[in-house]
Design a protein around this motif. Sequence first.
Motif, PDB file in Angstrom:
ATOM      1  N   SER A  19       0.849  -1.193   0.000  1.00  0.00           N
ATOM      2  CA  SER A  19       0.000   0.000   0.000  1.00  0.00           C
ATOM      3  C   SER A  19       0.884   1.242   0.000  1.00  0.00           C
ATOM      4  O   SER A  19       2.081   1.173   0.292  1.00  0.00           O
ATOM      5  CB  SER A  19      -0.896   0.000   1.236  1.00  0.00           C
ATOM      6  OG  SER A  19      -0.105   0.069   2.427  1.00  0.00           O
ATOM      7  N   LYS A  20       0.304   2.391  -0.324  1.00  0.00           N
ATOM      8  CA  LYS A  20       1.094   3.617  -0.406  1.00  0.00           C
ATOM      9  C   LYS A  20       1.802   3.921   0.913  1.00  0.00           C
ATOM     10  O   LYS A  20       3.023   4.219   0.905  1.00  0.00           O
ATOM     11  CB  LYS A  20       0.188   4.786  -0.800  1.00  0.00           C
ATOM     12  CG  LYS A  20       0.912   6.111  -0.979  1.00  0.00           C
ATOM     13  CD  LYS A  20       1.891   6.057  -2.143  1.00  0.00           C
ATOM     14  CE  LYS A  20       2.366   7.461  -2.540  1.00  0.00           C
ATOM     15  NZ  LYS A  20       3.021   8.198  -1.465  1.00  0.00           N
ATOM     16  N   PRO A  21       1.133   3.847   2.082  1.00  0.00           N
ATOM     17  CA  PRO A  21       1.849   4.119   3.334  1.00  0.00           C
ATOM     18  C   PRO A  21       2.975   3.112   3.600  1.00  0.00           C
ATOM     19  O   PRO A  21       4.070   3.483   4.033  1.00  0.00           O
ATOM     20  CB  PRO A  21       0.753   4.023   4.403  1.00  0.00           C
ATOM     21  CG  PRO A  21      -0.511   4.302   3.670  1.00  0.00           C
ATOM     22  CD  PRO A  21      -0.308   3.703   2.321  1.00  0.00           C
ATOM     23  N   ALA A  22       2.714   1.807   3.325  1.00  0.00           N
ATOM     24  CA  ALA A  22       3.744   0.782   3.555  1.00  0.00           C
ATOM     25  C   ALA A  22       4.914   0.964   2.590  1.00  0.00           C
ATOM     26  O   ALA A  22       6.075   0.781   2.963  1.00  0.00           O
ATOM     27  CB  ALA A  22       3.138  -0.610   3.399  1.00  0.00           C
ATOM     28  N   TYR A  23       4.605   1.343   1.355  1.00  0.00           N
ATOM     29  CA  TYR A  23       5.661   1.583   0.352  1.00  0.00           C
ATOM     30  C   TYR A  23       6.568   2.719   0.804  1.00  0.00           C
ATOM     31  O   TYR A  23       7.805   2.603   0.800  1.00  0.00           O
ATOM     32  CB  TYR A  23       5.006   1.909  -0.983  1.00  0.00           C
ATOM     33  CG  TYR A  23       5.964   2.202  -2.109  1.00  0.00           C
ATOM     34  CD1 TYR A  23       6.467   1.186  -2.916  1.00  0.00           C
ATOM     35  CD2 TYR A  23       6.364   3.518  -2.381  1.00  0.00           C
ATOM     36  CE1 TYR A  23       7.344   1.461  -3.959  1.00  0.00           C
ATOM     37  CE2 TYR A  23       7.235   3.800  -3.414  1.00  0.00           C
ATOM     38  CZ  TYR A  23       7.716   2.771  -4.199  1.00  0.00           C
ATOM     39  OH  TYR A  23       8.576   3.053  -5.222  1.00  0.00           O
ATOM     40  N   ASP A  24       5.956   3.841   1.221  1.00  0.00           N
ATOM     41  CA  ASP A  24       6.737   4.997   1.655  1.00  0.00           C
ATOM     42  C   ASP A  24       7.574   4.659   2.891  1.00  0.00           C
ATOM     43  O   ASP A  24       8.732   5.077   3.004  1.00  0.00           O
ATOM     44  CB  ASP A  24       5.811   6.176   1.950  1.00  0.00           C
ATOM     45  CG  ASP A  24       5.152   6.720   0.695  1.00  0.00           C
ATOM     46  OD1 ASP A  24       5.684   6.464  -0.401  1.00  0.00           O
ATOM     47  OD2 ASP A  24       4.103   7.394   0.810  1.00  0.00           O
ATOM     48  N   GLU A  25       6.982   3.877   3.816  1.00  0.00           N
ATOM     49  CA  GLU A  25       7.715   3.515   5.037  1.00  0.00           C
ATOM     50  C   GLU A  25       8.913   2.633   4.707  1.00  0.00           C
ATOM     51  O   GLU A  25      10.009   2.799   5.273  1.00  0.00           O
ATOM     52  CB  GLU A  25       6.786   2.790   6.007  1.00  0.00           C
ATOM     53  CG  GLU A  25       7.482   2.373   7.306  1.00  0.00           C
ATOM     54  CD  GLU A  25       6.586   1.550   8.206  1.00  0.00           C
ATOM     55  OE1 GLU A  25       7.069   1.117   9.274  1.00  0.00           O
ATOM     56  OE2 GLU A  25       5.409   1.315   7.840  1.00  0.00           O
ATOM     57  N   THR A  26       8.722   1.692   3.780  1.00  0.00           N
ATOM     58  CA  THR A  26       9.830   0.797   3.410  1.00  0.00           C
ATOM     59  C   THR A  26      10.971   1.576   2.754  1.00  0.00           C
ATOM     60  O   THR A  26      12.147   1.352   3.063  1.00  0.00           O
ATOM     61  CB  THR A  26       9.330  -0.299   2.454  1.00  0.00           C
ATOM     62  OG1 THR A  26       8.276  -1.040   3.081  1.00  0.00           O
ATOM     63  CG2 THR A  26      10.463  -1.254   2.103  1.00  0.00           C
ATOM     64  N   ILE A  27      10.635   2.490   1.852  1.00  0.00           N
ATOM     65  CA  ILE A  27      11.673   3.287   1.197  1.00  0.00           C
ATOM     66  C   ILE A  27      12.394   4.156   2.220  1.00  0.00           C
ATOM     67  O   ILE A  27      13.628   4.296   2.179  1.00  0.00           O
ATOM     68  CB  ILE A  27      11.065   4.159   0.080  1.00  0.00           C
ATOM     69  CG1 ILE A  27      10.353   3.278  -0.956  1.00  0.00           C
ATOM     70  CG2 ILE A  27      12.159   4.986  -0.591  1.00  0.00           C
ATOM     71  CD1 ILE A  27      11.233   2.261  -1.610  1.00  0.00           C
ATOM     72  N   GLU A  28      11.645   4.725   3.143  1.00  0.00           N
ATOM     73  CA  GLU A  28      12.270   5.566   4.170  1.00  0.00           C
ATOM     74  C   GLU A  28      13.213   4.742   5.043  1.00  0.00           C
ATOM     75  O   GLU A  28      14.330   5.180   5.365  1.00  0.00           O
ATOM     76  CB  GLU A  28      11.203   6.236   5.033  1.00  0.00           C
ATOM     77  CG  GLU A  28      11.783   7.169   6.082  1.00  0.00           C
ATOM     78  CD  GLU A  28      10.701   7.903   6.857  1.00  0.00           C
ATOM     79  OE1 GLU A  28      11.076   8.691   7.747  1.00  0.00           O
ATOM     80  OE2 GLU A  28       9.505   7.681   6.589  1.00  0.00           O
ATOM     81  N   ARG A  29      12.790   3.536   5.424  1.00  0.00           N
ATOM     82  CA  ARG A  29      13.649   2.674   6.241  1.00  0.00           C
ATOM     83  C   ARG A  29      14.888   2.245   5.466  1.00  0.00           C
ATOM     84  O   ARG A  29      15.974   2.116   6.033  1.00  0.00           O
ATOM     85  CB  ARG A  29      12.869   1.441   6.702  1.00  0.00           C
ATOM     86  CG  ARG A  29      11.777   1.744   7.725  1.00  0.00           C
ATOM     87  CD  ARG A  29      10.987   0.497   8.072  1.00  0.00           C
ATOM     88  NE  ARG A  29      11.825  -0.519   8.703  1.00  0.00           N
ATOM     89  CZ  ARG A  29      11.413  -1.746   8.973  1.00  0.00           C
ATOM     90  NH1 ARG A  29      10.175  -2.115   8.640  1.00  0.00           N
ATOM     91  NH2 ARG A  29      12.215  -2.596   9.561  1.00  0.00           N
TER      92      ARG A  29
END
Length: 314
Positions: free
Chosen positions: A72-82
Motif C-alpha cells: 500500500s502507499k503508506p507501507a511503500y513509503d515507510e519501506t523506502i524511508e527505512r
Amino acid sequence: MNPVHSLQGLVEHIGPRLKLRWLTPPPAQSCPLLSEQGGQTAQSLVGSLNCIHPNRLQVLGEAEMLHLSDLSKPAYDETIERLFSARPAAVIFASDITPDPVFFAYAERTGTPLLGSAARDAEIVDRLQYFLTHALAERTTVHGVLLEVLGLGVLLTGDAGVGKSELALEMIARGHRLIADDAPELARIAPEVLEGSCPALLRDFLEVRGLGVLNVRAMFGEGAVRQHETLNLIVHMRSFDNDGLASIDRLRGSLSTRTILGVAVPEITLPVAPGRNLAVLLETAVRNQILRIRGYDAGVDLEDRQARAIASSR
C-alpha cells in the motif's frame, strides 16, 4: 585508482564485469564500504533488500521491485524511508531496472549513491560477496617462504640463514611451486581458512644466499610459480644440538599448532643438521599431513597395534 574498500574503488575494480553504472552523480568524497562500527562480513556488506538487518550495499532486483509494488502507499513509503535511513553505502538496481522518482528524491536527501546494472540480482550478490570476501579480508604479513607442495600450501619459517631459501629452491627444482619469498601475505578469507599470496613487488623472486635474487618464473617456467594457495602447514626449520634432538617425541614428532589471525594452523619443527635430506623430509612431512587430513595418524595406529598385541597376549 581508488582503494577497493571504498564504493568508488569497488566500481572501478569490478564495475566493468557487472556493468555497473552510476544512476546518480559519483560522490566527490570517498564512500567507505565498512561502517564505522566495523565487525561486518561480506554477507552483511551486500545482499538483497533487507530493512531489518540492512546491508551496506542493498541490491534490488525484479522480485524486490514486485514486492514493493504490491505494498500500500503508506507501507511503500515507510519501506523506502527505512531503506535510506539505514544509510547504505549504495543502492544497486539489477536487471536494468529504472528506479521510481522517489528513490532519487531520497538518494539526494540522504546523500546515498544509486547504481544500476544489466546483471541479475543473484549474480550481483554472488560476485560482490566473493570479491569483497577477498578484498576486505583481514591480512597480515609473515616472514618465511610460502610454497605449494603436493597440493598443500606450506610456509617455511626459521631464523635468518637457517636455509629456508635453499630448501625452497630444491623443492622448486623437484617440481613444486613458489608462491612468495620473504614476506608472504596471509588473508583470512573464511572462519578457518587462510590464503597466502605474494606482494606484487616480490612476485616470482627468490633470494638465495650467494646467488642473489633469482626470477623463478624466468628460470624454471610458468609451472614453477603460483599466485596464491590456502595455508595448510607451517614447517619451522631449527638447528638442534644432541640434547634438543633427544627431547623430541619419537612417536608424535614435533606436531603443534600456530594461531594466525585467529586460525590454528598445524606446525611441525624440522631439525636442521648436516647430512639430512631436508627436501625428502619436507615432502614426507607434507604427505604425512595429507594423511592426517584424511583421518589417519601413524602414531595412533602404532599405539592401537601395541594395545591389541598386549590384549591378545593375556
